[in-house]
Design an enzyme around this catalytic site. Sequence first.
Site, PDB file in Angstrom:
ATOM      1  N   GLY A  11       0.844  -1.189   0.000  1.00  0.00           N
ATOM      2  CA  GLY A  11       0.000   0.000   0.000  1.00  0.00           C
ATOM      3  C   GLY A  11       0.879   1.238   0.000  1.00  0.00           C
ATOM      4  N   ALA A  12       1.983   1.155  -0.743  1.00  0.00           N
ATOM      5  CA  ALA A  12       3.050   2.154  -0.636  1.00  0.00           C
ATOM      6  C   ALA A  12       2.685   3.524  -1.194  1.00  0.00           C
ATOM      7  CB  ALA A  12       4.308   1.635  -1.341  1.00  0.00           C
ATOM      8  N   GLY A  14      -0.319   5.014  -0.762  1.00  0.00           N
ATOM      9  CA  GLY A  14      -1.313   5.671   0.080  1.00  0.00           C
ATOM     10  C   GLY A  14      -0.667   6.654   1.043  1.00  0.00           C
ATOM     11  N   MET A  16      -0.458   6.552   4.304  1.00  0.00           N
ATOM     12  CA  MET A  16       0.389   5.881   5.280  1.00  0.00           C
ATOM     13  C   MET A  16       1.612   5.265   4.624  1.00  0.00           C
ATOM     14  SD  MET A  16      -0.228   6.124   8.452  1.00  0.00           S
ATOM     15  CE  MET A  16       0.781   4.732   8.926  1.00  0.00           C
ATOM     16  N   THR A  91      -4.924  -2.099   7.868  1.00  0.00           N
ATOM     17  CA  THR A  91      -6.031  -2.013   6.917  1.00  0.00           C
ATOM     18  C   THR A  91      -7.356  -2.171   7.653  1.00  0.00           C
ATOM     19  OG1 THR A  91      -4.721  -2.853   5.074  1.00  0.00           O
ATOM     20  CG2 THR A  91      -7.104  -3.092   4.903  1.00  0.00           C
ATOM     21  N   ALA A 115      -6.140  -0.793  14.438  1.00  0.00           N
ATOM     22  CA  ALA A 115      -6.820   0.282  13.730  1.00  0.00           C
ATOM     23  C   ALA A 115      -6.042   1.580  13.839  1.00  0.00           C
ATOM     24  CB  ALA A 115      -8.229   0.474  14.291  1.00  0.00           C
ATOM     25  N   HIS A 146     -12.490  12.694  11.288  1.00  0.00           N
ATOM     26  CA  HIS A 146     -11.435  12.438  10.305  1.00  0.00           C
ATOM     27  C   HIS A 146     -11.661  13.298   9.067  1.00  0.00           C
ATOM     28  CE1 HIS A 146     -10.866   8.776  12.732  1.00  0.00           C
ATOM     29  NE2 HIS A 146      -9.643   8.769  12.250  1.00  0.00           N
ATOM     30  N   LYS A 150     -12.120   9.979   4.239  1.00  0.00           N
ATOM     31  CA  LYS A 150     -12.119   8.684   4.925  1.00  0.00           C
ATOM     32  C   LYS A 150     -13.443   7.981   4.678  1.00  0.00           C
ATOM     33  CE  LYS A 150     -11.142   6.423   9.343  1.00  0.00           C
ATOM     34  NZ  LYS A 150     -10.166   5.502   8.718  1.00  0.00           N
TER      35      LYS A 150
END
Length: 239
Positions: A11-12, A14, A16, A91, A115, A146, A150
Amino acid sequence: MSDPLRLLIHGATGRMGAALLRLQPDVPATTLGAAVARRAGTSAAGVAIAGVDTLGDVPAFEVAIDFSLPDAFDAVLDLCLARRAAFVSGTTGLSADQRARLRAAARQLPVLWAANFSPGAALLADLARRAAAALPQWDCDIVDIHHAHKKDAPSGTALRLGDAVAAGGGQPRYASIRAGDVVGEHTVQFCGPGERIELVHRAADRDVFARGALRAAVWLARQPPGEYTMNDMLGLTPD
């Protein structure tokens, strides 16, 4: 001196994932084995990112850090099982079947799903459990705020806080706000006759989560197979 821990960042591309790639060089106990995302490319830090179609061909790694989407979760978990690599995942929105697969995988390798990888958020959950146990019959509301993009509501962290409250004997209610570019704010409110207690955690930026995930990866690599939490890593054990 032992060799650095080789990481797979899944998930590089995204938010995060980008933070993890930027901060990983600051953790000398680790080295980047590979970075994978839905589409191949190059990160802002100049790191080559492989596409998910080549996930099975990534170089050797000892720990995967996964911040992706539920539809990409199964493939990286399967890869960790095949490689016998530890699995750290943030995730959210996982199905009941995926949760069950994660628990089953923990019989073969160390896994840590959270989470929220902020140490402060983990402590908030512990305090919420203690408060619920000490304040029976008080109303409990959990509010999460958030950024507008999101997708899940309540957030995974809010649900984790609710689990902690329930473990203390409380009955949580939830409210979610999605607005602006708020990184993350969680409030656990207890209301009794004539008084109110609020427990609040605010994240100023995503770096706190990325640092927590990198810390979790280093810690998890030393653990035997099993299902772990941030509380385990921090030594926060129930009374």
